[in-house]
Motif scaffolding. Structure first.
Motif, short mmCIF file in Angstrom:
data_model
loop_
_atom_site.label_atom_id
_atom_site.label_comp_id
_atom_site.label_asym_id
_atom_site.label_seq_id
_atom_site.Cartn_x
_atom_site.Cartn_y
_atom_site.Cartn_z
N TRP A 15 61.77 40.04 93.55
CA TRP A 15 62.51 40.60 94.68
C TRP A 15 63.91 41.04 94.25
N LYS A 18 63.43 44.18 92.42
CA LYS A 18 63.21 45.29 93.36
C LYS A 18 64.53 45.86 93.87
N GLN A 54 55.04 43.44 90.44
CA GLN A 54 55.29 42.98 91.81
C GLN A 54 56.42 43.78 92.45
N GLN A 58 56.09 46.46 95.63
CA GLN A 58 56.88 46.33 96.85
C GLN A 58 57.61 47.64 97.16
#
Length: 256
Positions: A15, A18, A54, A58
């Motif tokens: 995250w 990201k 991942q 996203q």
């Protein structure tokens, strides 16, 4: 993009990555530009390729990136603005719903559709239905694909021989549906993965995130048709109005 290593962060590592990638997309990349390959990106940021995937997945779900066959991962264009809601008492194919008929053929419905159609009466589990394929294209971009399942009992006046397949057959099935009195419809929305056929039609990779909108159309006799529409999840925002309609709109992303 720089080569700064990621520092320990309270949120999951993918995250945080990201967020870093999203900032780089705003500053360093143009729409349509191809990103470096996964191995290079993972090395630059000092993360495992699984973590990188991942983060990329996203960003794809959020509409920032697109993965295209034979091209790679590119920066996505701004979202398109188009309403795809259906009036509560309109049949599909009424001429104003924005869909284009592509093909029609007889086939056995999948198990999930079979449950929605129900069995008994004039419809049996082993009975083929008319399966109409339609697409929604906006500004030259395919944004949705639909399979409409129509039992033969719903379109008894359909010619048996004329135009056995293709767009003409699809239009004939839709035309016959207009002859019925529509009592109402219900609709459900869920997140899913693109099947191979839909992925190809929507220029996505198989398994890409999509929004599945399933609609049942009712007459006094019961379920007359079932629609399963697949929308690109990276371009769609769902809103629910007072009337119960679902509107799916494509809007430009607003930078935070």
């Amino acid at each position: 993009m720089g080569t700064t290593q990621l520092e320990t962060a309270p949120e999951p590592k993918y995250w945080h990555l990201k967020t870093v990638l999203s900032e780089a997309l705003d500053q360093d990349f143009a729409v349509g530009e191809v990103l470096p390959n996964e191995r290079e990106l993972a090395a630059r940021f000092g993360v495992a390729r699984a973590t990188l995937r991942q983060a990329l997945e996203q960003l794809e779900l959020e509409g920032r990136l697109q993965r295209r066959r034979g091209v790679g991962t590119t920066v996505a264009p701004p979202r398109l603005g188009v309403a795809v809601g259906t009036a509560q008492h309109n049949w599909p194919g009424d001429g104003a719903d924005g869909w284009e008929p592509v093909d029609a053929a007889e086939s056995l419905p999948p198990a999930a559709v079979l449950k929605l159609l129900g069995t008994g009466g004039d419809f049996a589990a082993d009975q083929p239905v008319h399966t109409v394929r339609r697409t929604r294209v906006t500004q030259g971009q395919a944004v949705a694909a639909e399979l409409l399942y129509v039992p033969a009992a719903s379109v008894p006046g359909l010619p048996a021989i004329e135009a056995p397949s293709g767009p003409a057959r699809a239009r004939a099935v839709l035309r016959e549906l207009q002859r019925l009195v529509l009592d109402g419809q219900d609709r459900s929305v869920e997140l899913g993965s693109a099947r191979a056929d839909d992925a190809k039609e929507l220029d996505r990779l198989p398994g890409a995130p999509v929004l599945l909108v399933t609609t049942r159309y009712f007459t006094a006799a019961g379920t007359a048709a079932v629609s399963v529409a697949t929308y690109r999840a990276d371009t769609c925002r769902l809103t629910f109005g007072d009337s119960g309609n679902v509107e799916i709109t494509h809007e430009p992303r607003v930078a935070s």
